[in-house]
Structure formats: C-alpha cells, structure tokens
Scaffold this active site. Sequence first.
Site, PDB file in Angstrom:
ATOM      1  N   HIS A  31      -1.053   0.390  -8.474  1.00  0.00           N
ATOM      2  CA  HIS A  31       0.363   0.084  -8.725  1.00  0.00           C
ATOM      3  C   HIS A  31       0.708   0.061 -10.227  1.00  0.00           C
ATOM      4  CE1 HIS A  31       1.093  -0.633  -4.546  1.00  0.00           C
ATOM      5  NE2 HIS A  31       0.306  -1.691  -4.478  1.00  0.00           N
ATOM      6  N   ASP A  82      -4.915   3.449   0.601  1.00  0.00           N
ATOM      7  CA  ASP A  82      -4.429   2.058   0.661  1.00  0.00           C
ATOM      8  C   ASP A  82      -3.155   2.006   1.508  1.00  0.00           C
ATOM      9  OD1 ASP A  82      -4.800  -0.626  -1.234  1.00  0.00           O
ATOM     10  OD2 ASP A  82      -2.712  -0.309  -0.637  1.00  0.00           O
ATOM     11  N   HIS A 129      -0.493   0.514   0.840  1.00  0.00           N
ATOM     12  CA  HIS A 129       0.682   0.537  -0.045  1.00  0.00           C
ATOM     13  C   HIS A 129       0.742   1.854  -0.814  1.00  0.00           C
ATOM     14  CE1 HIS A 129      -0.414  -3.808   0.408  1.00  0.00           C
ATOM     15  NE2 HIS A 129       0.882  -3.890   0.651  1.00  0.00           N
ATOM     16  N   ASP A 135      -6.536  -2.113   3.258  1.00  0.00           N
ATOM     17  CA  ASP A 135      -5.524  -3.001   3.839  1.00  0.00           C
ATOM     18  C   ASP A 135      -4.678  -2.328   4.921  1.00  0.00           C
ATOM     19  OD1 ASP A 135      -4.527  -1.428   1.822  1.00  0.00           O
ATOM     20  OD2 ASP A 135      -3.644  -3.062   0.659  1.00  0.00           O
TER      21      ASP A 135
HETATM   22 ZN   LIG Z   1      -2.618  -2.266  -0.863  1.00  0.00          ZN
END
Ligand SMILES: [Zn+2]
Length: 311
Positions: free
Chosen positions: A130, A167, A169, A248
């Site tokens: 991120h 991931d 996200h 995740d």
């Molecule tokens: Zn994540």
Amino acid sequence: MTTAFFSHPDCRRHDMGAGHPECPQRLDAIDDHLLATGLDIALERHDAPLVDLKDVELAHTHHYVAELKDLLEQIEASGERRALDPDTAACPGTWRAALRAAGAAVAATDAVLDGRAENAFCAVRPPGHHATRDEAMGFCFFNNVAVAARHALDVRGLKRVAVIDFDVHHGNGTEDILAGDERVLMVSFFQHPLYPYSGAVPKGTNMVNLPIPPYTRGGELRELIEANWLPALEAFRPEMIFISAGFDAHREDDLGQLGLVEADYEWITLRIKGVAERHARGRIVSCLEGGYNLSALARSVAAHLRVLTGV
Ligand SMILES: [Zn+2]
C-alpha cells in the site's frame, strides 16, 4: 538449489499497539508452523540486512524517504508510538523494521540473481504494497516488492520483471509506483470494493487488475487467473517474478471476505512457478504482505513454501 528465507528479529520490534491485526505474532506463527511441519529444514535462513536508501529511492521519492527517515528516527528516539493514519502507527522499532523488510527483498533479489538460491521468501513486516511513491498507508511504509523490482531492473540490469499480488487488498502503492513502467507487468486480484477502494480501473497498460466480489471462492478465482493472468505472463516472458504474498484472502481471515484455502495458495504458487521455470530460470522472490488469522496465515505460508521448495 535452495529456497532462501529472509527475516530478522527487528521485524518483530515494529508494534502498532494492542489488538492491531498487523502484529509481531504473525512472524512467530509462521516460524512455529515451519518448525512443527519440518519445512524449516528445506529453507536456507538469512538475516535480512538494512536496506540501502539508494535502493529505496528507486521506488519512492527522495523527499518522502527523507521525511519518513526524520519522522521515524524521532519516534525511535522519543520511545513513544505515534499514529500516521487511522490504520498505521509507528513505534520506536518501526524504522529498523522497515529498513530490514526492504533490505530482505533486495538481498533476496541479489541471492536469486547471483544463483545462490533458486527462489526466496521474505518473512518480513511491515508489509509494503500500500506504500505509494510518496505516502505511507495501510500498515505499509516502504514498498518492499517495488523496491526489489526496481533494484532488479535499474541496478541488476534485467529488462522485464513481473509482479504478482495475491493479497485480498489492492496493491495500490505498487501500482502507483510501477504503472507506466513497461519493463514491468503487474498482475493482481483483490476483493472489490474493499480498502483502499482502488484498482477497478487500472492506472497503466502494464497492469492486469482483477477486482473480485466478496464471497468468491478458490474455484472461480482459479478460472479468472487462468484466463487473465497466465496469458499475460506467458506473453510478457518475465526474467524474474516478484510476489506480493498476502494471505488475507483466506476464508478464515476477517479482514476480507474471499474464500481461499491453503490448496488455492498451493495452486497459485504452482502456476507462478511454472511461468518462472519457462521464462525466468525459476527466479522468484516472494515477500509477505497481509494475512491476519494467525493459524490460516501460518498454514498458507507453508503451502506456498512447500511449492517454492519443491519438497
Ligand atoms: Zn491485505
């Protein structure tokens, strides 16, 4: 040939506070499970070095790196924790942990490119995907994978590298840094909508983004990967593959609502390994991103490493 395993005790000293899911115990859970399964024996362990900030500046702006260094060194000296945003906090151990996490990715890249390891896994935190070129966010400070990918291109002279992000996200930071860099192909999937709510519209033609609705399971995801990632990767012929390995999207992980299980991580890793063997002499550097259910994280990392080591 071996699988190198890079980590460092400093990565456990970054602590964002009681109850924060991105916690030091994540690395303990991975280590315990690797010992319990005997997979530990198949890995060659290395202490992650501190990254050279010149490498970090291949992915982040000089201004950002200088400001973050100032801030995190102040926090290191003050002995106190400070919030950077509602999700992300820095404590006295954060600066060295961030230097070790990016240092692991760069050192793993060199080990693989020099033929000292076939592939490598970096069990590090803080995670990186991120972190944009000029912003820390979403538990991330330095974008470990983007730094390593740029090191492979700019310092080691590779012409084409792939970045694969699984991931749950969206890897908005990696996209921010690498979009438009035609030496890089980035393929990813991510639950959408979900933090950081980006990715549905790719920022560059070198991005293959798969936004996935909540409650999607492994079988559907495998079909999407077959149809979208693999043809793009085969056509691109990467000389090296970097993985943003977040776990995740596991069905037991509460930070997302996807339904993957260990067998899906094993399958994804096998497909990536196939591409690497056909085009990249097997060269893979995988870096830990998310994964917050400690048991599911440890089991999924083991599934990933079982394929990377070939045991
Ligand atoms: Zn994540």
